[in-house]
Write an enzyme that holds these catalytic residues in place. Structure first.
Site, PDB file in Angstrom:
ATOM      1  N   SER A  40       1.965  -0.004  -0.804  1.00 47.01           N
ATOM      2  CA  SER A  40       3.427   0.093  -0.772  1.00 47.01           C
ATOM      3  C   SER A  40       3.947   1.426  -0.229  1.00 47.01           C
ATOM      4  CB  SER A  40       4.014  -0.151  -2.161  1.00 47.01           C
ATOM      5  OG  SER A  40       3.753   0.927  -3.017  1.00 47.01           O
ATOM      6  N   LYS A  83       6.520   5.553  -5.781  1.00 48.49           N
ATOM      7  CA  LYS A  83       7.622   5.173  -4.890  1.00 48.49           C
ATOM      8  C   LYS A  83       8.448   6.401  -4.526  1.00 48.49           C
ATOM      9  CE  LYS A  83       6.714   0.783  -5.677  1.00 48.49           C
ATOM     10  NZ  LYS A  83       5.919   0.030  -4.768  1.00 48.49           N
TER      11      LYS A  83
END
Length: 152
Positions: A40, A83
């Site tokens: 990700s 993230k």
């Protein structure tokens, strides 16, 4: 036959416990080391990269847009996700055809690999209390050692 030296064993046990306390306090309040997995955050962070995290910034609430954080997953409390901070409390983000205002005490986080990231676009703003550390430096692999970029 040699007898046990209980004083020596006691000193070693005490030193071992002391070392454990130092390691715990360091990783809980100052900084930590994490091994990342998943795709990700590619191309910024790859699976297997080892990063250093700054816990002091989290405690002092000194985060900015563009910084990378590790936080507890909102869907699995035993998993951490890596993230990038896209928006802070009070800011607005465009998601799924409409604007969303990030509530007080929350962050909007997204992965750099937008098509392969499960992030705030799916589960919404993340409570600041779930943020564990701010990732700032890559220590592995050797050919990529250095500070992590603030913006993707």
């Amino acid at each position: 036959m040699k007898s046990l030296n209980w004083a020596k064993i006691g000193r070693r046990m005490f030193n071992f416990v002391k070392l454990g306390c130092i390691v715990h306090c360091t990783t809980e309040y100052i900084g930590t080391v994490a091994v990342c997995s998943g795709i990700s955050m590619q191309p910024t962070i790859y699976s297997g990269d080892v990063i250093l995290g700054d816990r002091l910034s989290i405690a002092q609430r000194k985060l900015e847009n563009g910084e990378i954080v590790l936080c507890k997953s909102t869907e699995d409390p035993f998993m951490y996700v890596c993230k990038r901070v896209i928006a802070m409390e009070g800011e607005r983000v465009y998601n799924k055809g409409r604007y969303t205002k990030v509530p007080k005490g929350h962050l909007w986080i997204e992965g750099d690999n937008k098509s392969k990231s499960h992030d705030s676009r799916n589960f919404g703003p993340v409570p600041y209390a779930l943020v564990y550390t701010k990732a700032f430096y890559r220590v592995w692999p050797p050919n990529k050692v250095g500070f992590l970029p603030k913006n993707s």
